[in-house]
Design a protein around this motif. Structure first.
Motif, mmCIF file in Angstrom:
data_model
loop_
_atom_site.group_PDB
_atom_site.id
_atom_site.type_symbol
_atom_site.label_atom_id
_atom_site.label_comp_id
_atom_site.label_asym_id
_atom_site.label_seq_id
_atom_site.Cartn_x
_atom_site.Cartn_y
_atom_site.Cartn_z
ATOM 1 N N ILE A 87 1.308 -1.117 -0.337
ATOM 2 C CA ILE A 87 -0.105 -0.074 -0.086
ATOM 3 C C ILE A 87 1.057 0.855 0.376
ATOM 4 N N TYR A 88 0.947 2.232 -0.345
ATOM 5 C CA TYR A 88 1.334 3.096 -0.461
ATOM 6 C C TYR A 88 0.638 4.387 0.569
ATOM 7 N N MET A 89 1.793 4.704 1.504
ATOM 8 C CA MET A 89 1.120 5.702 2.223
ATOM 9 C C MET A 89 1.942 6.072 2.600
ATOM 10 N N PHE A 90 1.893 7.695 3.846
ATOM 11 C CA PHE A 90 2.987 8.126 4.382
ATOM 12 C C PHE A 90 3.348 7.662 5.066
ATOM 13 N N PRO A 91 5.204 8.053 5.748
ATOM 14 C CA PRO A 91 5.597 7.380 6.742
ATOM 15 C C PRO A 91 4.741 7.683 7.785
ATOM 16 N N VAL A 178 -3.618 2.880 -2.400
ATOM 17 C CA VAL A 178 -3.482 4.168 -1.268
ATOM 18 C C VAL A 178 -4.291 4.502 -0.067
ATOM 19 N N SER A 179 -3.979 4.490 0.850
ATOM 20 C CA SER A 179 -4.798 4.330 2.044
ATOM 21 C C SER A 179 -5.747 5.711 1.990
ATOM 22 N N ILE A 180 -6.355 5.558 2.332
ATOM 23 C CA ILE A 180 -7.660 7.268 2.306
ATOM 24 C C ILE A 180 -7.244 8.138 2.995
ATOM 25 N N ALA A 183 -4.086 8.929 0.464
ATOM 26 C CA ALA A 183 -4.475 9.703 -0.755
ATOM 27 C C ALA A 183 -5.519 11.108 -1.056
ATOM 28 N N MET A 184 -5.393 11.986 -0.028
ATOM 29 C CA MET A 184 -6.378 12.867 -0.042
ATOM 30 C C MET A 184 -5.610 13.818 -0.025
ATOM 31 N N LEU A 185 -4.126 13.500 1.029
ATOM 32 C CA LEU A 185 -2.847 14.390 0.556
ATOM 33 C C LEU A 185 -2.003 14.515 -0.211
ATOM 34 N N LEU A 186 -2.365 13.486 -1.274
ATOM 35 C CA LEU A 186 -1.782 13.483 -2.991
ATOM 36 C C LEU A 186 -2.572 14.679 -3.932
ATOM 37 N N PHE A 189 -2.232 18.384 -2.267
ATOM 38 C CA PHE A 189 -0.283 19.271 -2.766
ATOM 39 C C PHE A 189 -0.257 18.730 -3.990
ATOM 40 N N PHE A 190 -0.557 17.880 -4.653
ATOM 41 C CA PHE A 190 -0.581 18.560 -6.534
ATOM 42 C C PHE A 190 -1.800 18.746 -7.125
ATOM 43 N N LYS A 191 -3.185 19.390 -6.272
ATOM 44 C CA LYS A 191 -4.225 19.549 -7.175
ATOM 45 C C LYS A 191 -4.624 18.768 -8.217
ATOM 46 N N ILE A 192 -4.896 17.442 -8.060
ATOM 47 C CA ILE A 192 -4.802 16.013 -9.476
ATOM 48 C C ILE A 192 -6.474 15.918 -8.965
ATOM 49 N N HIS A 193 -7.455 16.171 -8.363
ATOM 50 C CA HIS A 193 -8.270 15.435 -7.927
ATOM 51 C C HIS A 193 -9.024 16.216 -9.276
#
Length: 198
Positions: A87-91, A178-180, A183-186, A189-193
């Protein structure tokens, strides 16, 4: 499936070793008696203080680390036993007794990524999954420096350290697990929703 960590069995259990299970009796608006089940890392005193006195606690920190030019962030592609996949996640990590959130974030970031973390802003603690657990974490925002290293990871961790840019963030959100929260932070931050970009 992780090549390093291997699932041996899945079975129901009546008592937990690292978590406490609770049943909360309550009455609905219409007067019906019901129960709510949840688990916690902590004991009944904390749960009662949260529910009856509305006290707030934290269990740990999730680190959102960017480079100086704010075009790359640090993520983990980590094998999670509970999902049986990477799973992709932040530390993130639990706070040790006597630590501040900033101290915990610096220590955990070093352990998970091998890099230095410089906390700049600590967000209020928030529930991670209020339906089944009372765990709360603070998101700690800051900068990172150094080179990724797995040297300090425990043998129960199978985590690849990644430096993510906008293009890779978009790919991850479209193609990977990706954990929820991550995903929301990504997306933010990158303005890609996709919904808000239309």
């Amino acid at each position: 499936m992780s090549e390093k960590l291997k699932i041996q069995a899945i079975r129901p259990i009546k008592s937990l070793r690292y978590l406490n299970s609770f049943e909360i009796e309550y009455e609905t608006i219409g007067g019906k008696k019901k129960t709510w089940e949840l688990v916690s890392r902590q004991g009944v005193n904390r749960l009662e203080n949260e529910i009856k006195k509305h006290q707030s606690y934290t269990d740990g920190a999730m680190m959102f680390a960017m480079n100086d030019s704010k075009d790359k962030i640090v993520m983990l592609k980590e094998y999670r036993v509970s999902a049986g996949r990477h799973i992709y996640m932040f530390p993130a990590g639990l706070i040790d007794e006597g630590e501040s959130i900033k101290e915990a974030s610096i220590r955990e970031f070093k352990e998970e990524t091998g890099m230095q973390f410089f906390p700049e802003y600590v967000e209020k603690e928030r529930y991670v999954s209020v339906g089944i657990v009372n765990e709360r974490v603070n998101i700690v925002y800051g900068k990172y420096s150094g080179e990724p290293s797995k040297e300090n990871q425990e043998d129960s961790e199978d985590a690849e350290i990644l430096l993510i840019d906008s293009k890779e963030a978009k790919r991850i959100l479209e193609e990977e697990e990706v954990s929820i929260r991550s995903a929301m932070l990504l997306q933010n931050f990158f303005k890609i929703h996709p919904f808000f970009d239309e």
